[in-house]
Design a protein around this motif. Structure first.
Motif: not given
Length: 325
Positions: A159-174
Motif C-alpha cells: 500500500d505504501e510507496a515510501d518505506m518510512t510510511d511502512v515503518a510507521r504502519r509497523l510501529d502503529a500495529s506493534s
C-alpha cells in the motif's frame, strides 16, 4: 528367589514404552509365572510377590495412560506451533525475479518451532521489500507481537510507496498489540526491525534500520557493514523517542551477497563465553548461493555453541543476479 523378586519390575519398565493393554498383559504373564514358580518352589513368598506384581501393574497401567495423554497433547501443541509458523514465518520463494533469497530460523527452546524473531518478503510494485526483526522477550506473547508486525508489513508493503510510511504502519500495529496484550512486569515490549527495498530496475538497495543489527554486504570478497547514518526508533517506541525515520541507500550489483540477521547470531556464545565472530566468518566465505551460505552458517553456529542456543536465530541471505541469467 532372585528371579522372582524381579518380576514386579517388568510391567513398570514396560509402562515407559508400551500402551496400557500390553503393559497389563505383561503384568498378567508375570503373575502367572510367579504362581507357576510357587508350585515348584513353595518357599518363595508367593503371595507377597504376587501382590507386588498386581500393585505395580495397576500403577504402571495408569502411568502408561498418563504418558500417552501427554504425548497426544504434545503432538497437538506441535501441530498448533507448525500452523503458527506458517502464519508468522511463511515459506519464501527462493527467487524473486533477479533476486535469490534463502531463509534460516532456529528457535532457542528445544520443543519450540517459533519464537520472537520474524522475517518476510514481498514482491511489490515498488520493488522487492524485505523485513527482518526481533521482539523483545520469548514465549507466546513474543510470537503474538511478531505476528502483528508481520501481518502489518504484508499489507503496508503493497500500500505504501515510501518505506518510512511502512515503518510507521509497523510501529502503529506493534503499539496496538502491546496495548491490547500488555507485557507482564515493568519492562516495555518493543521490537527491532530492518526494512530493505530492492528496486526492480535499479542496482541499489534502500535500508531503514529501526535499532536492528546492521546487515552485512559482501562485494567481490570485501565486506561492508551497512550501519545507518541516523538511527530510526524501535517499533512501539516512536511515541517516546520520536518518529523520525531515515532511509540509507547503498550500491547493490549482480553478484553481491547481503546477509540480514537477528542478534541471536552475533550473540551466540561458545563454552568459554566467546561470541560468534560473524563479520570475520562472513569475510571468509567464497562467492556462493544464499542457500549454501546459510547452510554453512547453520553448521558453524551449532559447532561454535556446541548445539546450545541461548536465543532465537533468524537470517535472510540475498543475492542479486543478472536479469538475463
Amino acid at each position: 528367589m532372585a528371579f522372582s523378586r524381579l518380576l514386579p519390575a517388568a510391567p513398570a519398565l514396560a509402562a515407559s514404552m508400551w500402551p496400557v493393554l500390553p503393559t497389563v498383559l505383561l503384568g498378567t504373564v508375570c503373575l502367572l509365572l510367579m504362581i507357576g514358580l510357587s508350585l515348584v518352589f513353595p518357599d518363595l513368598g508367593t503371595w507377597w510377590t504376587a501382590s507386588g506384581i498386581i500393585a505395580v501393574t495397576v500403577a504402571a497401567a495408569y502411568g502408561s495412560h498418563v504418558r500417552l495423554q501427554r504425548e497426544r497433547t504434545l503432538f497437538q501443541v506441535r501441530l498448533v506451533a507448525d500452523a503458527a509458523q506458517q502464519v508468522v514465518l511463511s515459506p519464501l520463494p527462493r527467487r524473486f525475479r533477479s533476486v535469490e533469497i534463502e531463509s534460516l530460523y532456529l528457535a532457542a527452546a528445544a520443543e519450540a518451532r517459533i519464537g520472537g524473531d520474524f522475517y518476510e518478503a514481498a514482491d511489490t510494485p515498488y520493488g522487492l521489500r524485505l523485513l527482518i526483526g526481533d521482539v523483545r522477550g520469548k514465549g507466546l506473547p513474543a510470537v503474538g507481537a511478531a505476528a502483528a508486525i508481520v501481518n502489518a508489513f504484508r499489507e503496508a508493503a503493497y500500500d505504501e510507496a515510501d518505506m518510512t510510511d511502512v515503518a510507521r504502519r509497523l510501529d502503529a500495529s506493534s503499539t496496538r498489540y502491546n496495548a491490547a496484550f500488555p507485557p507482564e512486569g515493568p519492562m516495555e515490549r518493543f521490537a527491532t526491525a530492518l526494512l530493505v527495498e530492492i528496486p526492480h530496475e535499479g542496482r541499489h538497495i534502500d535500508i531503514l534500520n529501526c535499532g536492528h543489527p546492521p546487515p552485512l554486504l559482501l562485494h567481490r570478497g570485501k565486506l561492508r557493514v551497512l550501519e545507518p547514518a541516523l538511527p530510526s526508533p524501535l517499533l512501539s517506541l516512536a511515541e517516546l523517542i520520536g518518529s523520525h525515520y531515515n532511509v540509507d541507500t547503498y550500491d547493490f550489483v549482480p553478484g553481491d551477497l547481503l546477509l540480514l540477521y537477528t542478534d541471536g547470531i552475533a550473540e551466540t556464545r561458545a563454552h568459554d563465553g566467546e561470541f560468534f565472530p560473524l563479520a570475520t566468518w562472513m569475510r571468509r566465505q567464497p562467492p556462493t548461493a544464499p542457500r549454501e551460505l546459510l547452510t554453512a552458517l547453520h553448521r558453524d553456529l551449532l559447532r561454535h555453541s556446541r548445539g546450545r542456543l541461548d536465543d532465537d536465530i533468524a537470517a535472510l541471505a540475498v543475492r542479486l543476479r543478472d536479469p538475463e541469467s
